[in-house]
Scaffold this motif. Structure first.
Motif, mmCIF file in Angstrom:
data_model
loop_
_atom_site.group_PDB
_atom_site.id
_atom_site.type_symbol
_atom_site.label_atom_id
_atom_site.label_comp_id
_atom_site.label_asym_id
_atom_site.label_seq_id
_atom_site.Cartn_x
_atom_site.Cartn_y
_atom_site.Cartn_z
ATOM 1 N N ASN A 39 -3.822 5.871 10.766
ATOM 2 C CA ASN A 39 -2.487 5.978 11.315
ATOM 3 C C ASN A 39 -2.120 7.457 11.174
ATOM 4 O OD1 ASN A 39 0.199 5.836 11.965
ATOM 5 N ND2 ASN A 39 0.834 4.735 10.119
ATOM 6 N N ASP A 73 -7.173 4.975 2.097
ATOM 7 C CA ASP A 73 -6.214 3.971 2.564
ATOM 8 C C ASP A 73 -6.888 3.126 3.641
ATOM 9 O OD1 ASP A 73 -4.113 2.523 3.724
ATOM 10 O OD2 ASP A 73 -2.683 4.174 3.538
ATOM 11 N N TYR A 87 -5.673 -0.741 7.493
ATOM 12 C CA TYR A 87 -5.955 -1.291 8.830
ATOM 13 C C TYR A 87 -7.397 -1.778 8.973
ATOM 14 C CZ TYR A 87 -1.473 0.750 10.032
ATOM 15 O OH TYR A 87 -0.129 1.043 10.075
ATOM 16 N N ALA A 100 0.817 -1.214 0.000
ATOM 17 C CA ALA A 100 0.000 0.000 0.000
ATOM 18 C C ALA A 100 0.853 1.267 0.000
ATOM 19 C CB ALA A 100 -0.931 -0.004 1.213
ATOM 20 N N LYS A 101 2.076 1.166 0.505
ATOM 21 C CA LYS A 101 2.922 2.364 0.489
ATOM 22 C C LYS A 101 3.271 2.766 -0.942
ATOM 23 C CE LYS A 101 7.103 4.309 2.541
ATOM 24 N NZ LYS A 101 8.151 4.016 3.534
ATOM 25 N N SER A 105 -0.089 -6.251 4.745
ATOM 26 C CA SER A 105 0.973 -6.007 5.735
ATOM 27 C C SER A 105 0.480 -6.102 7.166
ATOM 28 C CB SER A 105 1.602 -4.628 5.510
ATOM 29 O OG SER A 105 2.480 -4.662 4.412
ATOM 30 N N LYS A 106 -0.508 -5.285 7.520
ATOM 31 C CA LYS A 106 -0.975 -5.261 8.903
ATOM 32 C C LYS A 106 -2.069 -6.301 9.103
ATOM 33 C CE LYS A 106 1.762 -1.710 8.737
ATOM 34 N NZ LYS A 106 1.325 -0.563 8.025
ATOM 35 N N SER A 153 -3.785 -3.563 1.955
ATOM 36 C CA SER A 153 -2.525 -4.277 2.087
ATOM 37 C C SER A 153 -2.666 -5.528 2.939
ATOM 38 C CB SER A 153 -1.528 -3.321 2.746
ATOM 39 O OG SER A 153 -0.356 -3.972 3.108
ATOM 40 N N ARG A 155 5.616 -8.392 1.472
ATOM 41 C CA ARG A 155 5.240 -7.355 0.505
ATOM 42 C C ARG A 155 4.090 -7.789 -0.418
ATOM 43 N NH1 ARG A 155 5.531 -3.939 2.717
ATOM 44 N NH2 ARG A 155 5.386 -2.524 0.946
HETATM 45 C C1 LIG Z 1 1.696 0.401 7.275
HETATM 46 C C2 LIG Z 1 0.879 1.276 6.400
HETATM 47 C C3 LIG Z 1 0.706 0.965 5.060
HETATM 48 C C4 LIG Z 1 1.235 -0.334 4.558
HETATM 49 O O1 LIG Z 1 2.089 -0.267 3.550
HETATM 50 P P1 LIG Z 1 2.670 -1.561 2.846
HETATM 51 O O2 LIG Z 1 3.510 -0.958 1.787
HETATM 52 O O3 LIG Z 1 1.529 -2.343 2.329
HETATM 53 O O4 LIG Z 1 3.478 -2.334 3.861
HETATM 54 C C5 LIG Z 1 -0.091 1.780 4.276
HETATM 55 N N1 LIG Z 1 -0.712 2.847 4.800
HETATM 56 C C6 LIG Z 1 -0.586 3.168 6.096
HETATM 57 C C7 LIG Z 1 -1.326 4.319 6.631
HETATM 58 C C8 LIG Z 1 0.233 2.402 6.929
HETATM 59 O O5 LIG Z 1 0.377 2.728 8.206
#
Ligand SMILES: *Cc1c(COP(=O)(O)O)cnc(C)c1O
Length: 409
Positions: free
Chosen positions: A187, A215, A218, A107-108, A248-249, A246, A257
Motif C-alpha cells: 500500500n 508488513d 495484504y 497491524a497499525k 482487517s483486509k 492483520s 480489530r
Molecule cells: C490497512 C493496513 C493495515 C491494517 O491495519 P489494522 O490496524 O490491522 O486495521 C496495516 N498496514 C497497511 C499497509 C495497511 O494498509
C-alpha cells in the motif's frame, strides 16, 4: 511544569486525508448536484461471512454463561488462536511456534509500536511511497531532527524510492541502516515483492545486523502462487525479520480489530542473543496492552477454519474483481496502471506529467470520483495516483463508467 512531547510538532501536518476532505467539501458546495464516488479509501465495505459471524456470535454467547465467561486473557492472545495462526503458516511451509505470535488489535498499532523496542539511535529506512504510519511513528519517537520542506523528507531518515523504473521495489540501501520497513503487497503501489527481491533484503539485513519490519497485511490478496506471502518463506528471515499482519483486509475486520505480529526467537539485533527481542516485545505488550477482545479472537479463529478461509477467499475475490474492472477501464483510456493483480490497490501514472494533486482535481471535476494523490505517501509518489478496489460493485462500475466517458485526456 508539564511539557509537550516536542517530536509531535515535527510532524509535517496530517496533510493528505484532511486536504482530500477539504477539496471534496468545496467541490460539493459548488456542485450540490454532484454525486461523489470515493475510490480513495483503504477501508473494507462488504459484510463479514457466515462462518465468521458464527464465530463472533459464539464469542458473545460464551460471555453470557458463568461456565464459559472469561475476563482478561493472555496479553499475547489466546493460546488457541496463536496455535491456529501457527497452523495457518505451517500449511504454507513456514514453521513457527505459537509463542512467536503476538495477537493484537491490529497491524497499525503494531507497526506503530514495534520501533519502541529498538534503540533511539537506530537509522531507519522506508519504502517511498509508504503507509504513513511507519514514518510518523519514528518522527514521534524522536529519530529525526525535523522535516525538510525543500526535499519533502524528514532529516536522518533513509528513503528508498519505489517507482516504475525499479518495478516499485527499492534498491538496497547504500549505507548502514538498522531498521527497514517493507510492505508487500504494497500500500499504495499494489506491487508485490518476489522471493528473490526479499532474499536480497534478508541478506542485507543479516550482513548489516539490521532488522526488517515486514508488513504482510495484504498477503491474502496474492493470487500468483509463485509470490511469497510471508517473509519467512525466505531462508534466514527468522534471524532478521519481524512480520506484522492483520485480519482487517484478509477478513473484513477493519472495524472488529484483530491482528498479529511475529517476533521469532531466532531474531537478533547487534547486541542481543536469540530470544531477547521476542521476550522484549512480550514485555512491551504485557505492559502497554491488555490483549485483543475475546469476541474478536473467536472471530479470528473462525477465519482460520476451513470454511472461514474459503469464504474469505471469495470475499477477496470480490474485491479483486473490482480491481480488474478498474484496471481494464483505465487501460481502455490508454492510461498506465500498475498493481491491482495481487493487491487491492491500483497505482496510476498521472497522464501528461500532471502532478498528483492536479490529477486529483481533474478527476473530481470531470468525473466526480475521488482517489488518493500518490504524493501523500512520500515524495516518490509524486506523479502517481492511488485507486482502491474496496467498494460495492455498483459503485465501482459507476465510477469506471464515468471515468471512461468523461475523463478528458
Ligand atoms: C490497512 C493496513 C493495515 C491494517 O491495519 P489494522 O490496524 O490491522 O486495521 C496495516 N498496514 C497497511 C499497509 C495497511 O494498509
Amino acid at each position: 511544569m508539564a511539557r509537550i512531547n516536542q517530536h509531535y510538532r515535527k510532524l509535517s501536518a496530517g496533510y493528505l486525508f484532511p486536504e482530500i476532505a477539504r477539496r471534496t467539501r468545496i467541490f460539493q458546495q459548488e456542485h450540490p448536484e454532484a454525486e461523489i464516488l470515493r475510490l480513495g479509501i483503504g477501508n473494507t465495505t462488504e459484510p463479514l461471512t457466515p462462518t465468521i459471524i458464527d464465530g463472533l456470535h459464539e464469542g458473545v454467547s460464551r460471555l453470557a454463561s458463568v461456565d464459559t465467561y472469561s475476563g482478561y486473557g493472555d496479553e499475547q492472545g489466546d493460546k488457541d488462536l496463536r496455535e491456529k495462526l501457527a497452523g495457518f503458516y505451517a500449511r504454507r511451509g513456514v514453521e513457527l511456534e505459537s509463542d512467536e505470535f503476538f495477537v493484537s488489535d491490529g497491524a497499525k498499532p503494531d507497526s506503530a509500536n514495534i520501533q519502541s523496542i529498538f534503540s533511539q539511535e537506530s537509522k531507519v529506512a522506508f519504502q517511498d511511497p509508504a503507509y504513513p504510519v511507519y514514518v510518523d511513528t519514528n518522527v514521534i519517537a524522536g529519530r529525526t531532527a525535523g522535516f525538510d520542506e525543500q526535499q519533502g523528507t524528514y532529516r536522518d531518515f533513509v528513503y528508498l524510492p519505489c517507482t516504475a523504473e525499479n518495478n516499485f521495489f527499492p534498491e538496497l540501501p547504500k549505507e548502514q541502516v538498522d531498521l527497514l520497513y517493507l510492505c508487500s503487497p504494497n500500500n499504495p503501489t499494489g506491487a508485490v515483492a518476489t522471493k528473490e527481491q526479499l532474499k536480497a533484503y534478508v541478506d542485507y539485513a543479516r550482513k548489516h545486523k539490521a532488522v526488517i519490519i515486514f508488513d504482510a497485511s495484504y498477503s491474502e490478496y496474492i493470487c500468483d502462487e509463485s509470490l511469497p506471502k510471508s517473509i519467512y518463506e525466505v531462508e534466514g528471515a527468522k534471524e532478521c525479520a519481524i512480520e506484522i499482519s492483520s485480519f482487517s483486509k484478509f477478513a473484513g475486520f477493519t472495524g472488529v480489530r484483530l491482528g498479529w505480529t511475529i517476533v521469532p526467537k531466532a531474531l537478533t539485533a547487534e547486541d542481543t542473543q536469540p530470544g531477547e527481542l521476542n521476550r522484549t516485545w512480550c514485555r512491551r505488550q504485557t505492559t502497554f496492552f491488555n490483549g485483543a477482545s475475546n469476541i474478536a479472537q473467536r472471530g479470528g479463529a473462525a477465519v482460520l477454519s476451513e470454511d472461514g478461509l474459503t469464504e474469505c477467499r471469495q470475499l477477496i475475490g470480490y474485491y479483486m474483481e473490482n480491481a480488474r474492472i478498474i484496471r481494464e477501464g483505465l487501460q481502455s483510456l490508454g492510461l498506465t496502471v500498475y498493481g491491482g493483480d495481487n493487491a487491492p490497490y491500483l497505482w496510476l501514472k498521472t497522464p501528461s506529467g500532471m502532478s498528483s494533486w492536479e490529477f486529483f482535481d481533474k478527476l473530481l471535476e470531470e468525473t466526480w470520483v475521488i482517489g488518493t494523490p500518490g504524493s501523500g505517501f512520500g515524495p516518490a509518489g509524486e506523479g502517481y495516483f492511488r485507486l482502491s478496489a474496496f467498494g460495492h460493485r455498483e459503485q465501482i462500475e459507476e465510477a469506471v463508467a464515468r471515468i471512461t466517458a468523461r475523463l478528458k485526456l
